[in-house]
Scaffold this motif. Sequence first.
Motif, mmCIF file in Angstrom:
data_model
loop_
_atom_site.group_PDB
_atom_site.id
_atom_site.type_symbol
_atom_site.label_atom_id
_atom_site.label_comp_id
_atom_site.label_asym_id
_atom_site.label_seq_id
_atom_site.Cartn_x
_atom_site.Cartn_y
_atom_site.Cartn_z
ATOM 1 N N TYR A 245 -5.995 4.339 1.697
ATOM 2 C CA TYR A 245 -7.055 5.042 0.964
ATOM 3 C C TYR A 245 -6.670 5.765 -0.228
ATOM 4 N N GLN B 181 -11.620 1.672 11.460
ATOM 5 C CA GLN B 181 -10.566 0.628 11.464
ATOM 6 C C GLN B 181 -9.749 1.168 12.895
ATOM 7 N N VAL C 158 -3.293 3.481 6.966
ATOM 8 C CA VAL C 158 -4.583 3.717 6.564
ATOM 9 C C VAL C 158 -4.902 4.846 5.580
#
Length: 198
Positions: free
Chosen positions: A178, A80, A174
């Motif tokens: 997660y 990403q 991110v």
Amino acid sequence: MKTKKIITTQSLMLLAMGFAGCTGPGGTGYNPAVPGTSSALGQTSQILGAANQAVQTGQQAVNTAQALQTVSLTDLLAQQLGVTQTQAQTGAGALFQLAKTRMQSETFAQLEQAVPGVSSMIQAAQQVQQNSALGGMSSVPGLSGSTAGNLLSTASLFQQQGMSANMVQRFIPVMVDYVTTHGGTVLSNSLNAALLGQ
């Protein structure tokens, strides 16, 4: 008049026979005595084939979702954010190390269970810190006050790994997402609060 009536009656009989042939015994749509009725079987086979393909496609989607569940955090960060595996591991380790100092030990233990490899990420970050003087620390754009102060060393570690200071802010969402996927919203909220000083 009689001739027309006879023709009409014969036509109706032939038409009725045609329909009977199309439906056939058991509704299969096949009658050997009537040419062309085998096409119904062909259409049925096509429908079954399409249904089978749809099932296989659905299974592939499930397999893809399961595969995403097994993607490691470092892989996700690399994909990403366009960083290397080493940068992803070190950056995440630095942020987990910061979070560890601000989270309750029980909560962080849950985090370690939810995210495989947290301890190795932290060790990678600590190794970088030990091998560098961490000089010339820069502030993190968009943050101020105590929050920025708490992230100064983290930003410097990012810079030591060839990343800009503002990558810290890009890593955090991110990582939080997660943890949401693998550990739940409560745990990810705790991580987010620890990293952002909330």
